[in-house]
Design a protein around this motif. Structure first.
Motif, PDB file in Angstrom:
ATOM      1  N   GLU A 103       0.644  -1.164   0.038  1.00 24.60           N
ATOM      2  CA  GLU A 103       0.040  -0.016  -0.060  1.00 24.60           C
ATOM      3  C   GLU A 103       0.976   1.208   0.012  1.00 24.60           C
ATOM      4  OE1 GLU A 103      -3.265   2.303  -0.230  1.00 24.60           O
ATOM      5  OE2 GLU A 103      -3.291   0.244  -0.258  1.00 24.60           O
ATOM      6  N   TRP A 104       2.029   1.278   0.651  1.00 22.13           N
ATOM      7  CA  TRP A 104       2.833   2.451   0.861  1.00 22.13           C
ATOM      8  C   TRP A 104       3.475   2.687  -0.512  1.00 22.13           C
ATOM      9  CZ3 TRP A 104       8.334   2.258  -0.078  1.00 22.13           C
ATOM     10  CH2 TRP A 104       9.125   3.461   0.285  1.00 22.13           C
ATOM     11  N   GLU A 105       3.778   1.523  -1.436  1.00 23.85           N
ATOM     12  CA  GLU A 105       4.333   1.678  -2.696  1.00 23.85           C
ATOM     13  C   GLU A 105       3.280   2.033  -3.725  1.00 23.85           C
ATOM     14  OE1 GLU A 105       7.874  -1.719  -3.730  1.00 23.85           O
ATOM     15  OE2 GLU A 105       5.805  -2.496  -3.668  1.00 23.85           O
ATOM     16  N   ARG A 106       2.199   1.700  -3.436  1.00 24.52           N
ATOM     17  CA  ARG A 106       1.023   2.378  -4.366  1.00 24.52           C
ATOM     18  C   ARG A 106       0.805   3.849  -4.118  1.00 24.52           C
ATOM     19  NH1 ARG A 106      -1.296  -2.749  -3.761  1.00 24.52           N
ATOM     20  NH2 ARG A 106      -2.231  -2.154  -1.843  1.00 24.52           N
ATOM     21  N   THR A 107       1.058   4.469  -2.802  1.00 24.70           N
ATOM     22  CA  THR A 107       0.615   5.429  -2.669  1.00 24.70           C
ATOM     23  C   THR A 107       1.685   6.498  -3.125  1.00 24.70           C
ATOM     24  OG1 THR A 107       1.000   5.383  -0.245  1.00 24.70           O
ATOM     25  CG2 THR A 107      -1.143   5.291  -0.673  1.00 24.70           C
ATOM     26  N   ARG A 108       3.024   5.949  -2.802  1.00 20.40           N
ATOM     27  CA  ARG A 108       3.912   6.609  -3.007  1.00 20.40           C
ATOM     28  C   ARG A 108       4.218   6.792  -4.694  1.00 20.40           C
ATOM     29  NH1 ARG A 108       9.606   4.798  -3.564  1.00 20.40           N
ATOM     30  NH2 ARG A 108      11.049   6.235  -3.399  1.00 20.40           N
TER      31      ARG A 108
END
Length: 114
Positions: A103-108
């Motif tokens: 999720e962090w990768e997606r938002t980043r």
């Protein structure tokens, strides 16, 4: 009480993560593939998973180490139970942390693209 709640949360995360692929979430292969990227991002200081990775490493070392808090040779059943709890906690933590990382990768990446 707090240990019981944490253990229950780990078991719940494990069950939820194993069935997430059926609900459109990341599959087990995607989660395991994210593990090296998560370690690298944490090592570079981009991702805040340092303490969780340290706890996962400690749990892994505990499970594979010949030194055990409750040795199987003396108290067979309890010796296996403590290892089973550690493995289950580790699996649940890895699955929930990789989901958080994905999720962090997606938002980043969404922030970088826009």
């Amino acid at each position: 009480m707090a240990k019981t709640l944490k253990r229950a949360a780990a078991f719940t995360a494990l069950a939820r993560a194993l069935t997430a692929g059926n609900r459109g979430g990341p599959t087990l292969a995607q989660r395991l593939g994210a593990l090296p990227r998560m370690i690298a991002a944490t090592a570079r200081g981009r991702y805040d998973g340092g303490l969780r990775l340290a706890l996962m490493a400690a749990a892994t070392a505990y499970v594979v180490s010949p030194v055990d808090a409750v040795p199987e040779a003396f108290v067979f059943l309890f010796g296996l139970v403590d290892d089973a709890v550690a493995v289950t906690w580790l699996a649940g933590t890895i699955l929930s942390e990789t989901e958080r990382f994905l999720e962090w990768e997606r938002t980043r990446s969404a922030l970088v693209v826009e």
